[in-house]
Write an enzyme that holds these catalytic residues in place. Sequence first.
Site, PDB file in Angstrom:
ATOM      1  N   GLU A 106       0.765  -1.257  -0.110  1.00  0.00           N
ATOM      2  CA  GLU A 106      -0.072   0.001  -0.017  1.00  0.00           C
ATOM      3  C   GLU A 106       1.158   1.337   0.000  1.00  0.00           C
ATOM      4  O   GLU A 106       2.232   1.130   0.326  1.00  0.00           O
ATOM      5  CB  GLU A 106      -0.895  -0.016   1.392  1.00  0.00           C
ATOM      6  CG  GLU A 106      -1.803  -1.261   1.318  1.00  0.00           C
ATOM      7  CD  GLU A 106      -2.695  -1.067   2.406  1.00  0.00           C
ATOM      8  OE1 GLU A 106      -2.761  -0.226   3.173  1.00  0.00           O
ATOM      9  OE2 GLU A 106      -3.600  -2.090   2.611  1.00  0.00           O
ATOM     10  N   PRO A 107       0.160   2.384  -0.345  1.00  0.00           N
ATOM     11  CA  PRO A 107       1.321   3.527  -0.419  1.00  0.00           C
ATOM     12  C   PRO A 107       1.851   3.799   1.229  1.00  0.00           C
ATOM     13  O   PRO A 107       2.967   3.982   1.069  1.00  0.00           O
ATOM     14  CB  PRO A 107      -0.042   4.793  -0.506  1.00  0.00           C
ATOM     15  CG  PRO A 107      -1.155   4.096  -1.220  1.00  0.00           C
ATOM     16  CD  PRO A 107      -1.008   2.616  -0.808  1.00  0.00           C
ATOM     17  N   GLU A 160       9.857  -7.034  -3.067  1.00  0.00           N
ATOM     18  CA  GLU A 160       9.403  -8.139  -2.292  1.00  0.00           C
ATOM     19  C   GLU A 160      10.097  -8.324  -0.995  1.00  0.00           C
ATOM     20  O   GLU A 160      10.619  -9.452  -0.871  1.00  0.00           O
ATOM     21  CB  GLU A 160       9.294  -9.641  -3.065  1.00  0.00           C
ATOM     22  CG  GLU A 160       8.115 -10.115  -3.363  1.00  0.00           C
ATOM     23  CD  GLU A 160       8.003 -11.458  -3.746  1.00  0.00           C
ATOM     24  OE1 GLU A 160       7.744 -11.714  -5.032  1.00  0.00           O
ATOM     25  OE2 GLU A 160       8.265 -12.393  -3.063  1.00  0.00           O
TER      26      GLU A 160
HETATM   27  C1  LIG Z   1       8.756  -4.187  -9.739  1.00  0.00           C
HETATM   28  C2  LIG Z   1       7.981  -4.256  -8.616  1.00  0.00           C
HETATM   29  C3  LIG Z   1       7.090  -5.199  -8.560  1.00  0.00           C
HETATM   30  C4  LIG Z   1       6.189  -5.217  -7.629  1.00  0.00           C
HETATM   31  N1  LIG Z   1       4.903  -6.004  -7.490  1.00  0.00           N
HETATM   32  C5  LIG Z   1       4.358  -6.071  -6.263  1.00  0.00           C
HETATM   33  C6  LIG Z   1       3.019  -7.014  -6.354  1.00  0.00           C
HETATM   34  O1  LIG Z   1       2.793  -7.605  -7.365  1.00  0.00           O
HETATM   35  N2  LIG Z   1       2.357  -6.880  -5.240  1.00  0.00           N
HETATM   36  C7  LIG Z   1       2.667  -6.239  -4.143  1.00  0.00           C
HETATM   37  O2  LIG Z   1       1.896  -6.235  -3.037  1.00  0.00           O
HETATM   38  N3  LIG Z   1       3.784  -5.504  -4.108  1.00  0.00           N
HETATM   39  C8  LIG Z   1       4.598  -5.472  -5.161  1.00  0.00           C
HETATM   40  N4  LIG Z   1       5.624  -4.345  -4.997  1.00  0.00           N
HETATM   41  C9  LIG Z   1       6.056  -3.600  -3.987  1.00  0.00           C
HETATM   42  C10 LIG Z   1       7.264  -4.373  -3.298  1.00  0.00           C
HETATM   43  O3  LIG Z   1       7.172  -5.736  -2.958  1.00  0.00           O
HETATM   44  C11 LIG Z   1       7.371  -3.435  -2.041  1.00  0.00           C
HETATM   45  O4  LIG Z   1       7.527  -1.977  -2.649  1.00  0.00           O
HETATM   46  C12 LIG Z   1       8.781  -3.631  -1.189  1.00  0.00           C
HETATM   47  O5  LIG Z   1       8.432  -4.771  -0.440  1.00  0.00           O
HETATM   48  C13 LIG Z   1       9.204  -2.669  -0.580  1.00  0.00           C
HETATM   49  O6  LIG Z   1       8.149  -1.909   0.290  1.00  0.00           O
HETATM   50  P1  LIG Z   1       8.042  -0.335   0.507  1.00  0.00           P
HETATM   51  O7  LIG Z   1       8.700   0.192  -0.899  1.00  0.00           O
HETATM   52  O8  LIG Z   1       6.719  -0.044   0.857  1.00  0.00           O
HETATM   53  O9  LIG Z   1       8.919  -0.031   1.768  1.00  0.00           O
HETATM   54  P2  LIG Z   1       8.835   0.005   3.198  1.00  0.00           P
HETATM   55  O10 LIG Z   1       8.236  -1.068   3.610  1.00  0.00           O
HETATM   56  O11 LIG Z   1       7.922   1.200   3.498  1.00  0.00           O
HETATM   57  O12 LIG Z   1      10.126   0.254   3.704  1.00  0.00           O
HETATM   58  C14 LIG Z   1      10.878   1.508   3.511  1.00  0.00           C
HETATM   59  C15 LIG Z   1      12.218   1.407   4.248  1.00  0.00           C
HETATM   60  O13 LIG Z   1      12.146   0.938   5.650  1.00  0.00           O
HETATM   61  C16 LIG Z   1      13.119  -0.347   5.549  1.00  0.00           C
HETATM   62  N5  LIG Z   1      12.134  -1.282   6.542  1.00  0.00           N
HETATM   63  C17 LIG Z   1      10.774  -1.315   6.576  1.00  0.00           C
HETATM   64  N6  LIG Z   1      10.472  -2.234   7.565  1.00  0.00           N
HETATM   65  C18 LIG Z   1      11.648  -2.698   8.188  1.00  0.00           C
HETATM   66  C19 LIG Z   1      11.764  -3.540   9.338  1.00  0.00           C
HETATM   67  N7  LIG Z   1      10.861  -4.108   9.916  1.00  0.00           N
HETATM   68  N8  LIG Z   1      13.117  -3.686   9.747  1.00  0.00           N
HETATM   69  C20 LIG Z   1      14.155  -3.107   9.003  1.00  0.00           C
HETATM   70  N9  LIG Z   1      13.793  -2.254   7.991  1.00  0.00           N
HETATM   71  C21 LIG Z   1      12.728  -1.868   7.415  1.00  0.00           C
HETATM   72  C22 LIG Z   1      13.019  -1.090   4.236  1.00  0.00           C
HETATM   73  O14 LIG Z   1      14.314  -1.700   4.297  1.00  0.00           O
HETATM   74  C23 LIG Z   1      13.032   0.109   3.327  1.00  0.00           C
HETATM   75  O15 LIG Z   1      14.141   0.568   3.111  1.00  0.00           O
HETATM   76  C24 LIG Z   1       6.432  -4.413  -6.191  1.00  0.00           C
HETATM   77  C25 LIG Z   1       7.336  -3.417  -6.406  1.00  0.00           C
HETATM   78  C26 LIG Z   1       8.304  -3.171  -7.587  1.00  0.00           C
HETATM   79  C27 LIG Z   1       9.325  -2.406  -7.621  1.00  0.00           C
END
Ligand SMILES: Cc1cc2nc3c(=O)[nH]c(=O)nc-3n(C[C@H](O)[C@H](O)[C@H](O)COP(=O)(O)OP(=O)(O)OC[C@H]3O[C@@H](n4cnc5c(N)ncnc54)[C@H](O)[C@@H]3O)c2cc1C
Length: 380
Positions: free
Chosen positions: A126-127, A363
């Site tokens: 989600e956002p 992921e």
């Molecule tokens: C090409 C692509 C395809 C995708 N396809 C899908 C899909 O089909 N379905 C879907 O649901 N999503 C999908 N995504 C989303 C993707 O899986 C997420 O964006 C990714 O898991 C990272 O989440 P975020 O960007 O929201 O980062 P956030 O979760 O917001 O994290 C932000 C930062 O904080 C750090 N962080 C967060 N939590 C912790 C923790 N507990 N401990 C330590 N560090 C932490 C992270 O390392 C990161 O640096 C896709 C993304 C891309 C780029």
Amino acid sequence: MDLFFSKEEQLIQKAAREFGEQVIAPVADQIDRENKIPKEVMEGLAELGMFGIQFPEEFGGSGAGHLCYMLALEELSKAAPGVGATISVNSVPLAVIQAFGTPEQKAKYMRDGVTGKKIYSFAFTEPGTGSDPKQLTTMAVKDGDHYVINGTKRFITNAGFEGTMVVIAKEEESGKATAFILDKFCEGYSVSKPWDKIAAHGGELYDVYFNNVRVHRENMLGSVGDGLWVLKIAMVYGKLGLVALFLGVAAAAYEEGVRYAKEKTHRGVSIAEKFEHVKIAVSEMTMKMQASRLYAYYLGHAADHLKDPMELVKEAALAKVFVAETGIEVCKLAMGIHGSYGLQREYRISRLWSDVIFGPQVEGTAPLLKILAAGVILGK
Ligand SMILES: Cc1cc2nc3c(=O)[nH]c(=O)nc-3n(C[C@H](O)[C@H](O)[C@H](O)COP(=O)(O)OP(=O)(O)OC[C@H]3O[C@@H](n4cnc5c(N)ncnc54)[C@H](O)[C@@H]3O)c2cc1C
């Protein structure tokens, strides 16, 4: 390195390689430019059975196993990683429906995705978060025999295709993450324009808007509160695909590096023959590729033999990180061999650099996965 593979695995790998070289590679630039996989390619993949390699024959798959799926996906991703992303994500909702679905849900939803007739999605991010189920804001509110879903999902692969989606929402009464199966483009479902991402073009990403989407309670996957388990299993099976995808990108970069080293000349002699540092780079790339391949194939083998996929959580997380990070190292070495030509769009290695760089971010980011895996290793 095909010493370990069965006849069936070798045959499917070969079919994928040939399809990649003969059908996908000639349109790889077009896929990159238009961020869309041509219909003929999608149909060809379906005809070849590439959407259902690891799924049972009763659902229209080949029943050839996870390792075989990874071998094929590596080949397809080598030609165009967006193709690998599309197939990989399609297999995630299928894997969780297979794991958690009722017989009726399996009968209704497996076949279309396994045969590639429809293309499936999995919506968690989600956002506000891509990592933390507790922060989900997409809500499922009970209304008689139905749930009404409202919210926004972000970066959802394949969301623009007709087909099934598994969505993780917060069930209002319990406040717990819960999974639902729904048909994309049902009433109240809409998508943004595709994100203009820098890599893996063709694997389109959208934001998805749920505006009073009504889902019958029979479409709940598992029970109220099972969303976390569904997510964990999805992440394991999703990573098999991603590992194969990044291995394919790294393999393509490797080949480009070696080819360029042999073709580029300096005072009439190839730079591969002439310069020691080019030879060293070639050996370093080779070692990294072999290590990545062994890790990836080990993961596929483990997925085929372990009874409980939860045993794979740590392995899948670390294999994804290793292959993604090693892929970047391989690609960097291959770019180094190219000199300034590696920075030009006319040279394939520059596109592979964009493709490989997103590996540690998706992921589960690399640091997050390392922390989670360490928790398992240290028994916490
Ligand atoms: C090409 C692509 C395809 C995708 N396809 C899908 C899909 O089909 N379905 C879907 O649901 N999503 C999908 N995504 C989303 C993707 O899986 C997420 O964006 C990714 O898991 C990272 O989440 P975020 O960007 O929201 O980062 P956030 O979760 O917001 O994290 C932000 C930062 O904080 C750090 N962080 C967060 N939590 C912790 C923790 N507990 N401990 C330590 N560090 C932490 C992270 O390392 C990161 O640096 C896709 C993304 C891309 C780029």
